[in-house]
Design an enzyme around this catalytic site. Structure first.
Site, PDB file in Angstrom:
ATOM      1  N   ARG A 201       4.257 -46.280  -8.952  1.00  0.00           N
ATOM      2  CA  ARG A 201       4.426 -47.031  -7.694  1.00  0.00           C
ATOM      3  C   ARG A 201       3.734 -48.374  -7.870  1.00  0.00           C
ATOM      4  NH1 ARG A 201       3.506 -41.537  -5.412  1.00  0.00           N
ATOM      5  NH2 ARG A 201       5.023 -41.116  -3.777  1.00  0.00           N
TER       6      ARG A 201
ATOM      7  N   SER B 290      16.406 -40.422  -9.468  1.00  0.00           N
ATOM      8  CA  SER B 290      15.171 -39.683  -9.242  1.00  0.00           C
ATOM      9  C   SER B 290      15.125 -39.378  -7.748  1.00  0.00           C
ATOM     10  CB  SER B 290      13.967 -40.523  -9.664  1.00  0.00           C
ATOM     11  OG  SER B 290      12.800 -39.821  -9.351  1.00  0.00           O
TER      12      SER B 290
ATOM     13  N   CYS C 278      10.680 -37.014  -7.908  1.00  0.00           N
ATOM     14  CA  CYS C 278       9.328 -37.595  -7.948  1.00  0.00           C
ATOM     15  C   CYS C 278       8.629 -37.509  -6.606  1.00  0.00           C
ATOM     16  CB  CYS C 278       9.371 -39.030  -8.459  1.00  0.00           C
ATOM     17  SG  CYS C 278      10.325 -40.119  -7.408  1.00  0.00           S
TER      18      CYS C 278
ATOM     19  N   THR D 213      12.035 -37.026  -2.753  1.00  0.00           N
ATOM     20  CA  THR D 213      12.217 -36.003  -1.710  1.00  0.00           C
ATOM     21  C   THR D 213      11.279 -36.202  -0.520  1.00  0.00           C
ATOM     22  OG1 THR D 213      10.852 -34.614  -3.130  1.00  0.00           O
ATOM     23  CG2 THR D 213      13.232 -34.198  -3.137  1.00  0.00           C
ATOM     24  N   ASN D 214      10.286 -37.091  -0.671  1.00  0.00           N
ATOM     25  CA  ASN D 214       9.460 -37.375   0.515  1.00  0.00           C
ATOM     26  C   ASN D 214      10.318 -38.097   1.550  1.00  0.00           C
ATOM     27  OD1 ASN D 214       7.363 -36.452  -1.064  1.00  0.00           O
ATOM     28  ND2 ASN D 214       6.681 -38.505  -1.654  1.00  0.00           N
ATOM     29  N   ASP D 215      10.936 -39.184   1.099  1.00  0.00           N
ATOM     30  CA  ASP D 215      11.786 -39.919   2.028  1.00  0.00           C
ATOM     31  C   ASP D 215      13.053 -39.142   2.358  1.00  0.00           C
ATOM     32  OD1 ASP D 215      10.772 -42.394   3.048  1.00  0.00           O
ATOM     33  OD2 ASP D 215      10.615 -43.053   0.964  1.00  0.00           O
TER      34      ASP D 215
ATOM     35  N   ARG E 135      -3.194  -1.381  -6.052  1.00  0.00           N
ATOM     36  CA  ARG E 135      -2.334  -2.561  -5.924  1.00  0.00           C
ATOM     37  C   ARG E 135      -2.731  -3.546  -7.015  1.00  0.00           C
ATOM     38  NH1 ARG E 135      -5.071  -4.731  -0.308  1.00  0.00           N
ATOM     39  NH2 ARG E 135      -7.142  -5.067  -1.146  1.00  0.00           N
TER      40      ARG E 135
ATOM     41  N   ARG F 184      -3.513   2.934   8.593  1.00  0.00           N
ATOM     42  CA  ARG F 184      -3.852   1.682   7.909  1.00  0.00           C
ATOM     43  C   ARG F 184      -2.636   0.777   7.747  1.00  0.00           C
ATOM     44  NH1 ARG F 184      -7.735   2.379   3.047  1.00  0.00           N
ATOM     45  NH2 ARG F 184      -5.979   3.335   1.975  1.00  0.00           N
TER      46      ARG F 184
ATOM     47  N   GLY G 153      -8.095  -7.305   4.642  1.00  0.00           N
ATOM     48  CA  GLY G 153      -8.952  -7.404   5.824  1.00  0.00           C
ATOM     49  C   GLY G 153      -8.334  -8.154   6.992  1.00  0.00           C
TER      50      GLY G 153
ATOM     51  N   GLU H 163      16.965 -41.244  -1.897  1.00  0.00           N
ATOM     52  CA  GLU H 163      16.000 -40.980  -0.819  1.00  0.00           C
ATOM     53  C   GLU H 163      16.648 -41.005   0.557  1.00  0.00           C
ATOM     54  OE1 GLU H 163      11.961 -42.957  -1.810  1.00  0.00           O
ATOM     55  OE2 GLU H 163      13.496 -44.421  -2.304  1.00  0.00           O
TER      56      GLU H 163
ATOM     57  N   HIS I 292     -16.079  -8.818   1.685  1.00  0.00           N
ATOM     58  CA  HIS I 292     -15.017  -9.658   2.246  1.00  0.00           C
ATOM     59  C   HIS I 292     -15.079 -11.067   1.676  1.00  0.00           C
ATOM     60  CE1 HIS I 292     -13.374 -12.446   5.240  1.00  0.00           C
ATOM     61  NE2 HIS I 292     -12.414 -11.556   5.315  1.00  0.00           N
TER      62      HIS I 292
ATOM     63  N   TYR J 122      13.926 -33.168 -15.141  1.00  0.00           N
ATOM     64  CA  TYR J 122      12.461 -33.155 -15.075  1.00  0.00           C
ATOM     65  C   TYR J 122      11.968 -33.160 -13.629  1.00  0.00           C
ATOM     66  CZ  TYR J 122      12.618 -38.139 -13.904  1.00  0.00           C
ATOM     67  OH  TYR J 122      12.867 -39.332 -13.279  1.00  0.00           O
TER      68      TYR J 122
ATOM     69  N   MET K 163      -5.476  -7.450   8.724  1.00  0.00           N
ATOM     70  CA  MET K 163      -4.899  -6.612   9.785  1.00  0.00           C
ATOM     71  C   MET K 163      -5.799  -5.401  10.013  1.00  0.00           C
ATOM     72  SD  MET K 163      -0.874  -6.878   9.015  1.00  0.00           S
ATOM     73  CE  MET K 163      -1.022  -6.522   7.290  1.00  0.00           C
TER      74      MET K 163
ATOM     75  N   LYS L 133       0.840  -1.204   0.000  1.00  0.00           N
ATOM     76  CA  LYS L 133       0.000   0.000   0.000  1.00  0.00           C
ATOM     77  C   LYS L 133       0.871   1.248   0.000  1.00  0.00           C
ATOM     78  CE  LYS L 133      -3.779  -0.266   2.262  1.00  0.00           C
ATOM     79  NZ  LYS L 133      -4.549  -0.589   3.444  1.00  0.00           N
TER      80      LYS L 133
HETATM   81  C1  PEP Z   1       9.647 -40.292  -2.148  1.00  0.00           C
HETATM   82  O1  PEP Z   1      10.093 -40.829  -1.139  1.00  0.00           O
HETATM   83  O2  PEP Z   1       9.795 -39.085  -2.396  1.00  0.00           O
HETATM   84  C2  PEP Z   1       8.854 -41.070  -3.102  1.00  0.00           C
HETATM   85  C3  PEP Z   1       8.430 -40.523  -4.225  1.00  0.00           C
HETATM   86  O3  PEP Z   1       8.523 -42.335  -2.745  1.00  0.00           O
HETATM   87  P1  PEP Z   1       7.325 -42.676  -1.750  1.00  0.00           P
HETATM   88  O4  PEP Z   1       6.570 -41.425  -1.485  1.00  0.00           O
HETATM   89  O5  PEP Z   1       6.515 -43.716  -2.417  1.00  0.00           O
HETATM   90  O6  PEP Z   1       8.062 -43.192  -0.546  1.00  0.00           O
HETATM   91 MG    MG Z   2      10.135 -42.995  -1.056  1.00  0.00          MG
END
Ligand code: PEP
Ligand code: MG
Length: 895
Positions: free
Chosen positions: A580, A784, A851, A787-789, A356, A112, A121, A765, A474, A871, A123, A42
């Site tokens: 999977r 690959s 992945c 990134t979850n594990d 804005r 303001r 809205g 992983e 709002h 990718y 703050m 603002k």
């Molecule tokens: C991961 O670990 O990122 C993954 C893609 O495998 P999963 O989620 O099946 O463990």
């Molecule tokens: Mg995994």
């Protein structure tokens, strides 16, 4: 009027990081649009407009750094800042030739909030500050309009009490309601000057009763208290929730804008409104907005009075409309973006109070971006940056089936405030929406009007409908920001919140009854209407096409079945990054064979069970290859801990025991033996293939035979299956499992006398795999990143349990976001970058992908782009989001 809005590069005379020498207050004419970090959105907009000569009431901005310092000093405003603000006020007084607290010539200001990112809205704001008994009287005689003077005064007392003293709105609203009732008035318009004067007396008495002290009369004290209140409001519950929802950092603070008041409530020649340079719901290139005559700003957004369309202003005050339309266009051209503006008309003169970049629906965002390119206002790359990738999500949800809609008669119609199709059970409060949605129900939040406190309930609802309020109320603004379906101002709703029911054109509906909302037409239907899947066409298709032209990251999908693969292709996926295989096992016909395989007493029994599974897997893979044609498909070997498949029900246990000619007792013993204390760190991933090579053999057979079969059907197709080993932590593990795969695959290819090439790679992983990536790359032809594990193992946070304690991390601001949703770039990201570098040192053409869930998150995608991955792979519904995010990364990184 002279308006020269040109892009300027103003170098800031910012002092060193030393707090004591910092400048904490900027007059509007000292700033510019590039100073959003310091002045907030603002403040930066006001600065731009002031410098460009637009009619902006004068004022100054207290910086976000002052807010930061306020918090760093334990919620205390350093004297140095207080003095700077007071000095600025004195200068403002001289410039506008009015004095704070002087009844003969009073200055009133608005105070303001305004953070870098707009948080509509969330703050606090205080208007008409500087009022006291004498000033009100002075204004009454100066303007000859006591009604206006006391209306402004009572507004100030109410806002100050609510915002600064946190006494809430309700006690004051009740006083006003009772007063109107006792006089037989229907609306505020019936209130006379005397009435407002009486209200002021009652409000002050209420304040005294609740606070035990009289209402503050000293304007400078009022000002400092209001500034502190705005800083405090940065951390109110709804602002924190909004920031979490929109990924806005918690530590950037808000600025405070102190601005001379101009009055939209001075009479019938005054008014106030909010307008967009284009329609924020549809994107149509036509000024779109709402206003109220004889009103102040909060009346328009609060939905208390239903405002008029801005087109009416053209009729009532054509000159003011023309001037506004001219300025709106100028601002749009200057910012090269659709603008959201606030204005006030005081006695026929137009003032701009804010500009804005306007929040808009996903549909509008796409249209505006394409139209601006067609109008020659921006280039394609600018257009791509105008669309927020996460917004696309809203377009990837089903819409109502047009055939079903044609047969239904709506029970009511409101304003089409935010598009989408939503159905669910009625709830009448935000709390109930949260509660019921947590119980797994789909709910529609029905409110007379929403207020900022309702934010969490709105977030949990499928859709929102209000009885009052316009397109800039709002509910409408917030729902559009959330990409949530909303029908606003549906006046046919007669809501009895206490009774948990409403009447709509003769229909009585109770909490729990189903309704459907069409946010694209504003129509409301009884029951839940059927929906149809979304498609990418029109503006959406154009933007996607442009995105594909500039991005360098390929986008794949995580898909486990031919159906998912088909959907992924429709959304533009260029391959499968993760199939999977275990997900194929859960169908009723297969799970029994899987269980037999797991509880087998010996290798022979296991092989027998695996042989039963082979045809299922092979035909699934055939289906997937068929859908993907020549796109790459990465198939992962069995990964989860086996216990996930085990029977728990007595019937199932008995059935399997019979099948295996085993005593129930014996089977139960085997199941007990398979129990693991920490299954995620247990017998899973490649460890299964180490213990039971026959599992990897069967899966290899299914993958390779399916590929051979599909190749026979389509001899010209040149696809190369990618066989992926999960959870590798040691190069020797990789060597061991790879050998099983290669031996099996090569034998099958040889025996079938076909020509098939394939690749064997691994997931990264486990942090150890990242550290030893150069060694692992000797065997692996691709990586690959799972990134979850990798997040789970790097933090040592269980993926399944962290959700219970992560909220404490957000509340204590240790974490801003969920590291399982947005990549932790400093820690986990460092491992990704390191492994990529090490891997490519060994194998320069190593194919790199991701992945994990992060493959569909825009900010993580930018990181993967910068790290040089080939990718990202994400769920089919995230593919369009990833396409755009990858394009934006390519554009930003190039810049
Ligand atoms: C991961 O670990 O990122 C993954 C893609 O495998 P999963 O989620 O099946 O463990
Ligand atoms: Mg995994």
């Amino acid at each position: 009027m002279l308006i020269f809005l040109e892009r300027r590069a103003i170098s800031l005379n910012r002092n060193s990081s030393n707090n004591m020498s910092k400048k904490y207050v900027y007059f509007f004419h000292e700033g510019n649009g590039s100073m959003k970090d310091l002045l907030g959105g603002k403040g930066a907009g006001l600065a731009d407009m002031t410098v460009a000569g637009l009619p902006v009431p004068q004022g100054f901005t207290v910086t976000t750094e002052a807010c930061g310092r306020y918090y760093a000093d334990g919620e205390h405003l350093h004297n140095e800042i207080v003095e700077e603000i007071l000095r600025a006020l004195s200068t403002l007084e001289k410039t506008v030739k009015k004095t704070f607290g002087d009844p003969k010539n009073p200055l009133l200001v608005s105070v303001r909030s305004g953070a870098k990112f707009s948080m509509p809205g969330m703050m606090d704001t205080v208007l008409n500050l500087g009022m006291n008994d004498e000033v009100a009287e002075g204004i009454a005689s100066l303007t000859g309009n006591p009604r206006f003077a006391y209306d402004s005064y009572r507004r100030f007392i109410q806002m100050y009490s609510d915002v600064v003293e946190e006494l809430g709105k309700a006690p004051f609203e009740n006083i006003l309601d009772q007063h109107k009732k006792s006089k037989g008035y229907h609306s505020d318009a019936d209130m006379s000057a005397i009435d407002w004067q009486e209200i002021v007396v009652k409000y002050k008495a209420e304040y005294l009763k609740r606070k035990g002290e009289t209402f503050p009369t000293e304007p400078r004290k009022q000002l400092m208290a209001a500034v502190l209140a705005v800083f405090r409001s940065w951390n109110n519950a709804r602002a924190i929730y909004y920031r979490k929802m929109n990924d806005i950092p918690h530590d950037i603070g808000t600025a405070v804008n102190v601005q001379q008041m101009v009055f939209g409530n001075m009479g019938d020649n005054s008014g106030t409104g909010v307008a967009f340079s284009r329609n924020p719901a549809t994107g149509e290139n036509h000024i779109f907005g709402e206003f109220l005559m004889n009103a102040q700003g909060e009346d328009v957004v609060a939905g208390i009075r239903t405002p008029l369309s801005i087109d009416e202003l053209k009729r009532i005050m054509p000159n003011v409309y023309e001037e506004f339309a001219f300025l709106a266009k100028k601002l749009e051209v200057y910012y090269r973006n659709m603008q959201d503006m606030e204005f006030t008309i005081e006695n026929g003169k137009l003032y701009m109070l804010q500009t804005r970049n306007g929040k808009r629906t996903a549909h509008a965002a796409l249209k505006v971006a394409c139209d601006m390119v067609d109008e020659g206002l921006i280039q394609k790359e600018d257009a791509l940056l105008l669309v927020d990738p996460s917004q696309l999500d809203a377009l990837l949800h089903p819409t109502f089936d047009p055939k079903a809609i044609a047969k239904e008669k709506p029970i009511a119609q409101g304003l089409a405030a935010s598009p989408g199709a939503a159905y669910g059970q009625i709830v009448f409060t935000a709390d109930e929406a949260v509660k019921q949605s947590k119980d797994g129900k789909k709910v529609i939040l029905v409110r007379i009007e929403t207020s900022p406190e309702d934010i969490e309930g709105m977030d949990h609802a499928q859709g929102i409908i209000t009885a009052r309020g316009g397109m800039t109320s709002h509910a409408a603004v917030v729902a559009r920001g959330m990409g949530k379906c909303c029908v606003a101002g549906c006046s046919a709703l007669h809501i009895e919140e206490e009774e948990l029911k409403m009447e709509v054109n003769g229909h009585i509906l109770h909490q729990g009854d189903f309704i459907s909302l069409d946010g694209t037409t504003g129509n409301v239907y009884l029951g839940s209407l059927p929906t149809v899947p979304p498609s990418i066409s029109g503006y959406f298709g154009r933007i996607m096409e442009w995105a594909d032209q500039v991005r360098t990251l390929k986008i794949r999908a995580n898909a486990d079945s031919p159906k998912d693969a088909k959907q992924a292709i429709q959304f533009g996926a260029e391959g499968i990054g993760l199939c999977r295989t275990e997900h194929m096992f859960f169908e009723a016909t297969r799970i029994r064979n899987v269980r037999e395989m797991i509880v087998a007493r010996n290798k022979e029994e296991r092989i027998k069970a695996l042989e039963k599974l082979l045809p299922f897997q092979r035909s699934d893979f055939e289906g997937i290859y068929e859908e993907m044609k020549e796109f790459p498909v990465t198939i992962r070997y069995l990964d989860p801990p086996l216990h996930e498949f085990l029977p728990t029900q007595e019937d199932d246990i008995k059935e399997i025991a019979d099948e295996l000619r085993m005593e129930v007792r014996e089977l139960k013993q085997i199941i007990a033996q398979l129990h693991e204390f920490n299954p995620m760190m247990g017998h899973r991933g490649c460890r299964l293939s180490v213990s039971y090579p026959e599992i990897a053999e069967m899966q290899t057979r299914a993958i390779i035979e399916a590929a051979i079969n599909v190749k026979k059907k389509h001899p010209t197709w040149k696809f190369v299956p990618e066989l992926m080993i999960p959870l590798i932590g040691d190069p020797k593990e990789m060597q061991f499992v790879k050998k099983i795969i290669v031996d099996t695959a090569d034998r099958i290819i040889r025996e079938s006398k076909s020509e098939l090439t394939y690749m064997v790679g691994t997931m990264i992983e486990i942090p150890r795999a990242a550290v030893l990536a150069d060694e692992i790359a000797k065997e692996a032809e691709f990586f690959s990143f799972g990134t979850n594990d990798l997040t789970q193992m790097t933090y040592g946070f269980s993926r399944d349990d962290a959700v219970k304690f992560l909220p404490d991390y957000y509340n204590t601001k240790i974490f801003l976001n969920d590291p399982f949703a947005r990549l932790d770039q400093t820690g986990v990201g460092k491992l990704v970058a390191m492994a990529s570098k090490l891997g490519r040192e060994t194998r320069p053409n190593l194919k790199l992908g991701v992945c994990g869930e992060h493959g569909g998150d825009p900010s993580s995608i930018e990181f993967f782009h910068k790290t040089g991955l080939n990718y990202v792979s994400c769920s089919p519904y995230r593919v369009p989001v990833a396409r755009l995010a990858a394009a934006q990364a390519a554009i930003r990184f190039k810049k």
